[in-house]
Design a protein around this motif. Structure first.
Motif, short mmCIF file in Angstrom:
data_model
loop_
_atom_site.label_atom_id
_atom_site.label_comp_id
_atom_site.label_asym_id
_atom_site.label_seq_id
_atom_site.Cartn_x
_atom_site.Cartn_y
_atom_site.Cartn_z
N GLU A 1 0.82 -1.21 0.00
CA GLU A 1 0.00 0.00 0.00
C GLU A 1 0.86 1.27 0.00
O GLU A 1 0.39 2.33 -0.37
N GLU B 1 0.94 2.65 -3.62
CA GLU B 1 -0.27 2.80 -4.42
C GLU B 1 -0.52 4.24 -4.84
O GLU B 1 -1.15 4.47 -5.87
N SER B 2 -0.05 5.20 -4.07
CA SER B 2 -0.27 6.60 -4.43
C SER B 2 0.41 6.94 -5.75
O SER B 2 -0.04 7.84 -6.47
N ASP C 1 -3.90 1.58 -7.40
CA ASP C 1 -4.35 0.51 -6.53
C ASP C 1 -3.95 -0.85 -7.09
O ASP C 1 -3.96 -1.07 -8.30
N ASP D 1 -12.24 -4.27 -0.65
CA ASP D 1 -12.72 -3.04 0.00
C ASP D 1 -13.85 -3.42 0.94
O ASP D 1 -15.04 -3.31 0.58
N THR E 1 -13.38 -0.69 -6.83
CA THR E 1 -12.58 -0.16 -7.93
C THR E 1 -12.74 -1.01 -9.18
O THR E 1 -12.93 -2.21 -9.10
#
Length: 200
Positions: free
Chosen positions: A132, A135-136, A140, A159, A196
Motif C-alpha cells: 500500500e 499505491e499513491s 491501486d 474493499d 474499484t
C-alpha cells in the motif's frame, strides 16, 4: 501520533509474531525484510506494536469470526469455486491475516495442511499491506500473482471493513488472468467486496 495505517500493519505483524518465531531470524525469504529493514519503518513497527499491546490488554475482542461473517465468507468462497473448473482453492482473510473461511475443489488433495494454510494466509495479508506504500504512485493493486511449479496463486485485495483479501489458486493450465478479470472481479463487485474497476 500513530496512524491508522501503522495500526493496521502491526495488528497483522503482531498476530504473526504470536504464531511464528521465524520472523526473528529474518532467514525466511517470505518475510517482509524490505519493509522492516529500514530504521524509519522499524520505528513505525515499534510504535505500532506499543499500540497493539495496549489495545490487546484493554480489549475483550475475540479472535473468532462472527457467525454472519463466516457464513458470508463461506458462501463467497463456494461461488468463486463455481466460476471455473480450473480453480482449486478460494479463501477469505480478515485484516489481521486470519483465514475466515476457505473452500477446496471437490476431490482435491490440498498441497498445504491446515496450519501451513493459515501461516501462508497471514504472510500474504502482511505482504499485501506493505504494498500500500506505493499505491499513491502506482495505482491501486488489482491482484498479485505467484507462479509455483505446482500451482498458480493470486491474491485480490478487498474493499470491506472485515475482509482484507481473497486468495485463489489455479491449475497450471488455467488462464488465470482471464478468469480473474472476467469472472472473479465482477462477482466480488456484485458482493460489494470491491469498488474499484480495472482501467482499460
Amino acid at each position: 501520533m500513530i496512524s491508522d495505517r501503522e495500526k493496521n500493519i502491526v495488528v497483522v505483524a503482531a498476530s504473526w509474531l504470536e504464531t511464528s518465531t521465524t520472523i526473528i531470524s529474518c532467514e525466511d525469504a517470505d518475510l517482509p525484510l524490505g519493509y522492516i529493514g529500514t530504521t524509519a519503518n522499524a520505528i513505525k513497527l515499534v510504535r505500532a506494536l506499543c499500540y497493539y499491546t495496549i489495545t490487546k490488554m484493554t480489549s475483550s475482542h475475540s479472535s473468532s469470526p462472527s457467525d454472519l461473517l463466516y457464513s458470508t465468507a463461506k458462501r463467497i468462497c463456494s461461488q468463486v469455486l463455481q466460476l471455473d473448473n480450473s480453480i482449486r482453492f478460494a479463501g477469505l482473510a480478515n485484516h489481521m491475516g486470519s483465514l475466515i473461511s476457505y473452500e477446496l475443489r471437490k476431490g482435491l488433495v490440498p498441497l498445504l495442511n491446515e496450519e501451513e494454510l493459515k501461516s501462508y494466509t497471514l504472510k500474504t495479508v502482511l505482504r499485501m499491506k506493505t504494498r500500500e506504500d506505493y499505491e499513491s504512485k502506482l495505482g491501486d493493486v488489482i491482484y498479485t500473482f505467484a507462479l509455483y511449479k505446482k500451482i498458480k496463486r493470486a491474491t485480490i485485495p478487498l474493499d470491506h471493513p472485515n475482509l482484507a483479501a481473497l486468495t485463489v489458486s489455479f491449475d497450471m493450465a488455467a488462464d488465470h488472468e482471464g478468469i480473474i478479470i472476467d469472472k472473479i472481479l465482477p462477482m466480488i463487485r456484485r458482493e460489494k467486496l470491491l469498488t474499484t474497476a480495472v482501467e482499460a
